[in-house]
Design a protein around this motif. Sequence first.
Motif, PDB file in Angstrom:
ATOM      1  N   GLU A  82      10.572  67.172  12.961  1.00  0.00           N
ATOM      2  CA  GLU A  82       9.573  67.648  11.953  1.00  0.00           C
ATOM      3  C   GLU A  82       8.660  68.915  12.228  1.00  0.00           C
ATOM      4  O   GLU A  82       8.711  69.579  11.209  1.00  0.00           O
ATOM      5  CB  GLU A  82       9.077  66.495  11.356  1.00  0.00           C
ATOM      6  N   SER A  92      14.257  69.574   7.284  1.00  0.00           N
ATOM      7  CA  SER A  92      13.659  71.170   6.954  1.00  0.00           C
ATOM      8  C   SER A  92      14.096  71.197   4.874  1.00  0.00           C
ATOM      9  O   SER A  92      13.340  71.365   4.279  1.00  0.00           O
ATOM     10  CB  SER A  92      14.388  71.905   7.588  1.00  0.00           C
ATOM     11  N   PHE A  93      15.163  70.045   5.126  1.00  0.00           N
ATOM     12  CA  PHE A  93      15.611  69.866   3.207  1.00  0.00           C
ATOM     13  C   PHE A  93      14.917  69.230   2.682  1.00  0.00           C
ATOM     14  O   PHE A  93      14.111  69.302   1.703  1.00  0.00           O
ATOM     15  CB  PHE A  93      17.157  70.079   3.170  1.00  0.00           C
ATOM     16  N   ARG A  94      14.204  67.697   3.194  1.00  0.00           N
ATOM     17  CA  ARG A  94      13.590  66.855   3.492  1.00  0.00           C
ATOM     18  C   ARG A  94      12.202  67.740   2.763  1.00  0.00           C
ATOM     19  O   ARG A  94      11.770  66.807   2.045  1.00  0.00           O
ATOM     20  CB  ARG A  94      14.019  65.578   3.904  1.00  0.00           C
ATOM     21  N   LEU A  95      11.637  68.185   3.425  1.00  0.00           N
ATOM     22  CA  LEU A  95      10.496  68.481   4.105  1.00  0.00           C
ATOM     23  C   LEU A  95       9.421  69.092   2.837  1.00  0.00           C
ATOM     24  O   LEU A  95       8.714  69.321   2.239  1.00  0.00           O
ATOM     25  CB  LEU A  95      10.451  68.839   4.652  1.00  0.00           C
ATOM     26  N   ARG A  96      11.099  70.474   2.470  1.00  0.00           N
ATOM     27  CA  ARG A  96      10.907  70.800   1.504  1.00  0.00           C
ATOM     28  C   ARG A  96      10.819  70.509  -0.056  1.00  0.00           C
ATOM     29  O   ARG A  96      11.394  71.175  -1.021  1.00  0.00           O
ATOM     30  CB  ARG A  96      11.993  72.244   1.294  1.00  0.00           C
ATOM     31  N   GLY A  97      11.889  69.084  -0.023  1.00  0.00           N
ATOM     32  CA  GLY A  97      11.925  68.392  -1.863  1.00  0.00           C
ATOM     33  C   GLY A  97      13.171  68.793  -2.421  1.00  0.00           C
ATOM     34  O   GLY A  97      13.518  68.401  -3.187  1.00  0.00           O
ATOM     35  N   GLU A  98      14.004  69.299  -1.131  1.00  0.00           N
ATOM     36  CA  GLU A  98      15.696  69.948  -1.616  1.00  0.00           C
ATOM     37  C   GLU A  98      16.607  69.047  -0.841  1.00  0.00           C
ATOM     38  O   GLU A  98      17.648  69.420  -0.899  1.00  0.00           O
ATOM     39  CB  GLU A  98      15.496  71.306  -1.088  1.00  0.00           C
ATOM     40  N   GLU A  99      16.252  67.925  -0.649  1.00  0.00           N
ATOM     41  CA  GLU A  99      17.124  66.672  -0.116  1.00  0.00           C
ATOM     42  C   GLU A  99      18.108  66.603  -1.287  1.00  0.00           C
ATOM     43  O   GLU A  99      19.536  66.641  -0.765  1.00  0.00           O
ATOM     44  CB  GLU A  99      16.594  65.422   0.574  1.00  0.00           C
ATOM     45  N   ARG A 146       9.523  72.662  11.036  1.00  0.00           N
ATOM     46  CA  ARG A 146       8.094  73.414  10.556  1.00  0.00           C
ATOM     47  C   ARG A 146       8.648  74.696  10.834  1.00  0.00           C
ATOM     48  O   ARG A 146       8.227  75.524  10.976  1.00  0.00           O
ATOM     49  CB  ARG A 146       7.374  72.964  10.545  1.00  0.00           C
TER      50      ARG A 146
END
Length: 69
Positions: A62, A20-27, A66
């Motif tokens: 994923e 969830s963090f990765r998909l938002r670009g916040e990892e 989402r």
Amino acid sequence: MGKPKELKDRLFGAAVLKASFRLRGEEGGFAFRTIYPGVLRDLQLEDAQVEAFIRDNRDAVEAAARGTP
């Protein structure tokens, strides 16, 4: 006290969180760097285990990250 979670359940939870963090670009963000290590510690997991689980179960992880069935 509740029944201990199976390894696959612990891995799924940590994988969904990371995805969830990765998909938002916040990892790389502060929230992820603060929360994720504690989750790994509490679930007694290693990041490499979570990464392997994501790799092997990408579609399901994923979709859950989402919020889709």
